[in-house]
Design a protein around this motif. Structure first.
Motif, PDB file in Angstrom:
ATOM      1  N   GLY A  26       0.806  -1.212   0.000  1.00  0.00           N
ATOM      2  CA  GLY A  26       0.000   0.000   0.000  1.00  0.00           C
ATOM      3  C   GLY A  26       0.838   1.260   0.000  1.00  0.00           C
ATOM      4  N   ILE A  27       1.518   1.541  -1.129  1.00  0.00           N
ATOM      5  CA  ILE A  27       2.323   2.760  -1.175  1.00  0.00           C
ATOM      6  C   ILE A  27       1.672   3.785  -2.105  1.00  0.00           C
ATOM      7  CG2 ILE A  27       4.430   1.443  -0.749  1.00  0.00           C
ATOM      8  CD1 ILE A  27       5.254   2.177  -3.616  1.00  0.00           C
ATOM      9  N   SER A  28       1.854   5.048  -1.778  1.00  0.00           N
ATOM     10  CA  SER A  28       1.354   6.142  -2.602  1.00  0.00           C
ATOM     11  C   SER A  28       2.503   7.096  -2.873  1.00  0.00           C
ATOM     12  CB  SER A  28       0.244   6.894  -1.874  1.00  0.00           C
ATOM     13  OG  SER A  28      -0.816   6.019  -1.569  1.00  0.00           O
ATOM     14  N   LEU A  29       2.683   7.407  -4.129  1.00  0.00           N
ATOM     15  CA  LEU A  29       3.666   8.446  -4.440  1.00  0.00           C
ATOM     16  C   LEU A  29       3.395   9.047  -5.807  1.00  0.00           C
ATOM     17  CD1 LEU A  29       6.146   7.353  -6.525  1.00  0.00           C
ATOM     18  CD2 LEU A  29       6.780   6.128  -4.489  1.00  0.00           C
ATOM     19  N   GLN A  30       3.927  10.225  -6.013  1.00  0.00           N
ATOM     20  CA  GLN A  30       3.746  10.930  -7.280  1.00  0.00           C
ATOM     21  C   GLN A  30       5.101  11.368  -7.814  1.00  0.00           C
ATOM     22  OE1 GLN A  30       1.038  14.193  -6.790  1.00  0.00           O
ATOM     23  NE2 GLN A  30      -0.718  12.810  -6.590  1.00  0.00           N
ATOM     24  N   VAL A  31       5.207  11.383  -9.140  1.00  0.00           N
ATOM     25  CA  VAL A  31       6.419  11.892  -9.773  1.00  0.00           C
ATOM     26  C   VAL A  31       6.029  13.097 -10.616  1.00  0.00           C
ATOM     27  CG1 VAL A  31       8.408  11.318 -11.186  1.00  0.00           C
ATOM     28  CG2 VAL A  31       7.200   9.498  -9.964  1.00  0.00           C
ATOM     29  N   HIS A  32       6.765  14.190 -10.463  1.00  0.00           N
ATOM     30  CA  HIS A  32       6.424  15.418 -11.175  1.00  0.00           C
ATOM     31  C   HIS A  32       7.474  15.760 -12.224  1.00  0.00           C
ATOM     32  CE1 HIS A  32       3.096  16.371  -8.499  1.00  0.00           C
ATOM     33  NE2 HIS A  32       3.846  15.886  -7.526  1.00  0.00           N
ATOM     34  N   ALA A  33       7.059  16.604 -13.167  1.00  0.00           N
ATOM     35  CA  ALA A  33       7.968  17.042 -14.224  1.00  0.00           C
ATOM     36  C   ALA A  33       9.135  17.815 -13.614  1.00  0.00           C
ATOM     37  CB  ALA A  33       7.216  17.915 -15.221  1.00  0.00           C
ATOM     38  N   GLY A  34      10.294  17.635 -14.199  1.00  0.00           N
ATOM     39  CA  GLY A  34      11.461  18.390 -13.766  1.00  0.00           C
ATOM     40  C   GLY A  34      11.993  17.979 -12.407  1.00  0.00           C
ATOM     41  N   GLU A 181      15.445  20.005 -19.008  1.00  0.00           N
ATOM     42  CA  GLU A 181      14.479  20.059 -20.111  1.00  0.00           C
ATOM     43  C   GLU A 181      13.055  19.875 -19.615  1.00  0.00           C
ATOM     44  OE1 GLU A 181      15.290  17.063 -22.967  1.00  0.00           O
ATOM     45  OE2 GLU A 181      17.191  17.936 -23.618  1.00  0.00           O
ATOM     46  N   GLY A 182      12.901  19.492 -18.359  1.00  0.00           N
ATOM     47  CA  GLY A 182      11.563  19.294 -17.813  1.00  0.00           C
ATOM     48  C   GLY A 182      11.182  17.834 -17.688  1.00  0.00           C
ATOM     49  N   CYS A 183      12.131  16.949 -17.990  1.00  0.00           N
ATOM     50  CA  CYS A 183      11.867  15.518 -17.899  1.00  0.00           C
ATOM     51  C   CYS A 183      11.788  15.103 -16.426  1.00  0.00           C
ATOM     52  CB  CYS A 183      13.008  14.792 -18.604  1.00  0.00           C
ATOM     53  SG  CYS A 183      12.828  13.025 -18.687  1.00  0.00           S
ATOM     54  N   GLY A 184      10.816  14.295 -16.081  1.00  0.00           N
ATOM     55  CA  GLY A 184      10.757  13.718 -14.745  1.00  0.00           C
ATOM     56  C   GLY A 184      11.581  12.446 -14.726  1.00  0.00           C
TER      57      GLY A 184
END
Lengths: 298, 258
Positions: A26-34, A181-184
């Motif tokens: 049960g893990i929650s995480l987010q990856v954002h641009a840059g 460049e904005g790549c996550g």
């Protein structure tokens, strides 16, 4: 930092079971641009499983995974993703340029071949057979393949394992350039200095759970007290009561402290014991934080 | 450096872009084979050498003609079984399959490329065999018969490729060649591909309809006007069934372990 763009990858309460054991509990995480997100954890902590779920290679047994706003298994999402797995045996009889070209063909707007090779530092190997390359060179070719589609999100599973210092620096620079460049970027690594050098955010996994998730800057003081050693006659019990001292112990002449913030403690030590010598202050690094946390969890 | 961000828009992509990954996979397969003579030469020459021995030196007249059809099937078996079976096991163990699944490589592209390779090999071997049979074995074929034989050889790549796929989706790379040989060699003998079934004990003829390669051989024999057992719908049905069942089982397995 406030992020206004939607996240590139989302795991929401994701559970994965292998037979009876929880690989992810049960893990929650987010990856954002840059953002460079470092996934840390011991072997078997669930790092690779988390990546497999984000990539749609493994369906979660519970919870929800989203890649670039859609289903991780759909081709439209994968066209915006680059991947470097932990180990990949590519055909030894193909030349470096041919291999990268082969994967470029699957992307709608691939990065020019020369750019891919230059970024990965393998432009001089273009005509060489993959099978003739050293392990480190092969890793860099795999990196060139990972970035050949001009991805919005890049997964790098232990990218610099087996690289020499110079090659590692080249890859770090490239990762920095892609981030700019904005790549996550999602990175797993065993080299804590790599996470320190690159990551803007660190997630520590242990036994399928997230132990910590936060920007590197907030991570350090809170979790990694520094270790102060010196030869001093001060009373351990007294020192332990000082502000900032987390723990103190003595072995013979040697006084060992865990302290944060460490600077005022060092100043006070020097002020109260003019005979103090052999002062050594260490840590505050990710390595100490990591060791500390996984030890506590175990 | 700036790069354009491709915002996903639902619009038809040009045909060239759709085909590009398929072409890339085929090109890679061609290069990979071409640069491995230790694979290409036995695949091409072994059936011809066998045919020279059994079909030309030891066989005469109708035997040379019969064995031409069966060796065309035999020649198609090896590349299909090894190309799919062993190569898939190697790719799977090395993680290449997982990487392709994670990247936007169309799932069918590597399979189609390999199938096309197996068909190309089968046709090349059949051409060599026909040349040998006509040049040295005194066999006469019409153009249509020759083309028919090439078509049968190419078609053999489907069921045998599917069997290879099934092996490759289960076997470890070390075990795959042995497993492939375990299918390859007995199947060739039991289907009467090396020697006519008539020179073998009767039991071989009785159980022959169990083997897909026997059905393929009967189609080959029919094409060049040789007496053959069974009927065409039965042969084709059996070959299609083997292809579908093996391919289905293999993809189910690959989806589970991938």
């Amino acid at each position: 930092m406030t992020v206004h763009t939607p996240p590139l990858a989302v795991l929401q309460d994701v559970q994965v079971r292998y037979r009876n054991a929880h690989a992810l509990a049960g893990i929650s995480l987010q990856v954002h641009a840059g953002e460079v997100l470092a996934l840390l954890g011991r072997n078997g902590a669930g790092k690779s499983t988390a990546i497999a779920v984000m990539l749609g290679l493994r369906l979660p047994d519970g919870g929800h995974a989203e890649l670039l706003g859609g289903d991780p298994q759909s081709r439209a999402q994968r066209e915006q993703v680059g991947v470097m797995l932990q180990s990949t045996g590519l055909p030894p009889k193909l030349r470096v340029g041919e291999l990268v070209d082969q994967f470029r063909a699957s992307y709608p707007q691939p990065r020019p071949l020369a750019d891919c090779l230059a970024l990965a530092g393998v432009h001089d190997l273009q005509r060489r057979f993959y099978g003739q390359l050293s392990g480190g060179q092969q890793r860099r070719v795999q990196f060139a393949i990972a970035l050949c589609g001009g991805p919005r999100l890049l997964f790098l599973d232990e990218p610099t394992t087996g690289l020499d210092i110079e090659a590692r620096q080249t890859m770090w620079q490239a990762i920095g350039a892609l981030r700019a460049e904005g790549c996550g970027i999602v990175l797993t690594t065993h080299y804590l200095e790599e996470a320190e050098a690159l990551a803007s955010r660190v997630v520590v996994l242990e036994q399928g759970r997230i132990l910590a998730d936060g920007p590197l800057a907030t991570f350090r003081p809170q979790l990694a007290p520094r270790r102060i050693r010196c030869c001093s006659g001060l009373d351990v019990a007294v020192v332990r009561s000082w502000h900032g001292v987390i723990d103190a112990r003595r072995s013979g002449e040697l006084l060992e402290l865990l302290a944060e913030p460490a600077e005022p403690v060092v100043a006070r030590l020097l002020a109260e014991d003019p005979l103090l010598h052999g002062l050594d202050v260490r840590g505050g690094g990710l390595a100490e934080a990591f060791v500390e946390m996984t030890r506590e969890a175990a | 450096m700036t790069i354009q961000r491709n915002v996903p828009v639902a619009r038809p992509r040009p045909l060239a872009r759709v085909l590009a990954p398929y072409a890339a996979e085929l090109k890679a397969e061609l290069r990979r084979s071409w640069r491995t003579p230790a694979y290409v030469l036995p695949c091409l020459l072994l059936p011809v050498l066998f045919y020279l021995m059994f079909g030309v030196m030891l066989g005469r007249g109708q035997t040379s003609r019969y064995l031409l059809a069966t060796y065309c099937v035999f020649g198609a078996m090896g590349p299909a079984l090894f190309g799919f079976g062993v190569q898939l096991a190697v790719d799977r163990a090395g993680g290449l399959l997982t990487l392709k699944r994670a990247l936007p490589v169309p799932p069918l592209a590597p399979l189609l490329a390999r199938l096309l390779m197996a068909m190309l090999f089968a046709i090349a071997v059949a051409v060599l065999l026909i040349a040998t049979a006509c040049g040295l074995g005194g066999v006469a074929l019409t153009l249509l018969q020759g083309i028919g034989l090439l078509a049968v050889a190419a078609m053999v790549a489907l069921p045998l490729g599917a069997i290879g796929l099934l092996i490759g989706s289960h076997a470890e790379p070390d075990a795959a060649p042995a497993l492939v040989n375990l299918v390859y060699l007995p199947l060739a003998l039991l289907s009467g591909l090396w020697l006519p079934l008539s020179v073998l004990p009767q039991a071989f003829t009785t159980i022959a309809p169990l083997w897909p390669t026997w059905h393929a051989a009967q189609l080959g024999l029919r094409v060049i006007g040789q007496p053959a057992g069974g009927n065409v719908p039965m042969h084709v049905g059996m070959l299609v069934a083997v292809t579908l069942v093996c391919a289905l089982l293999a993809t189910r397995r690959l989806r589970r372990i991938g």
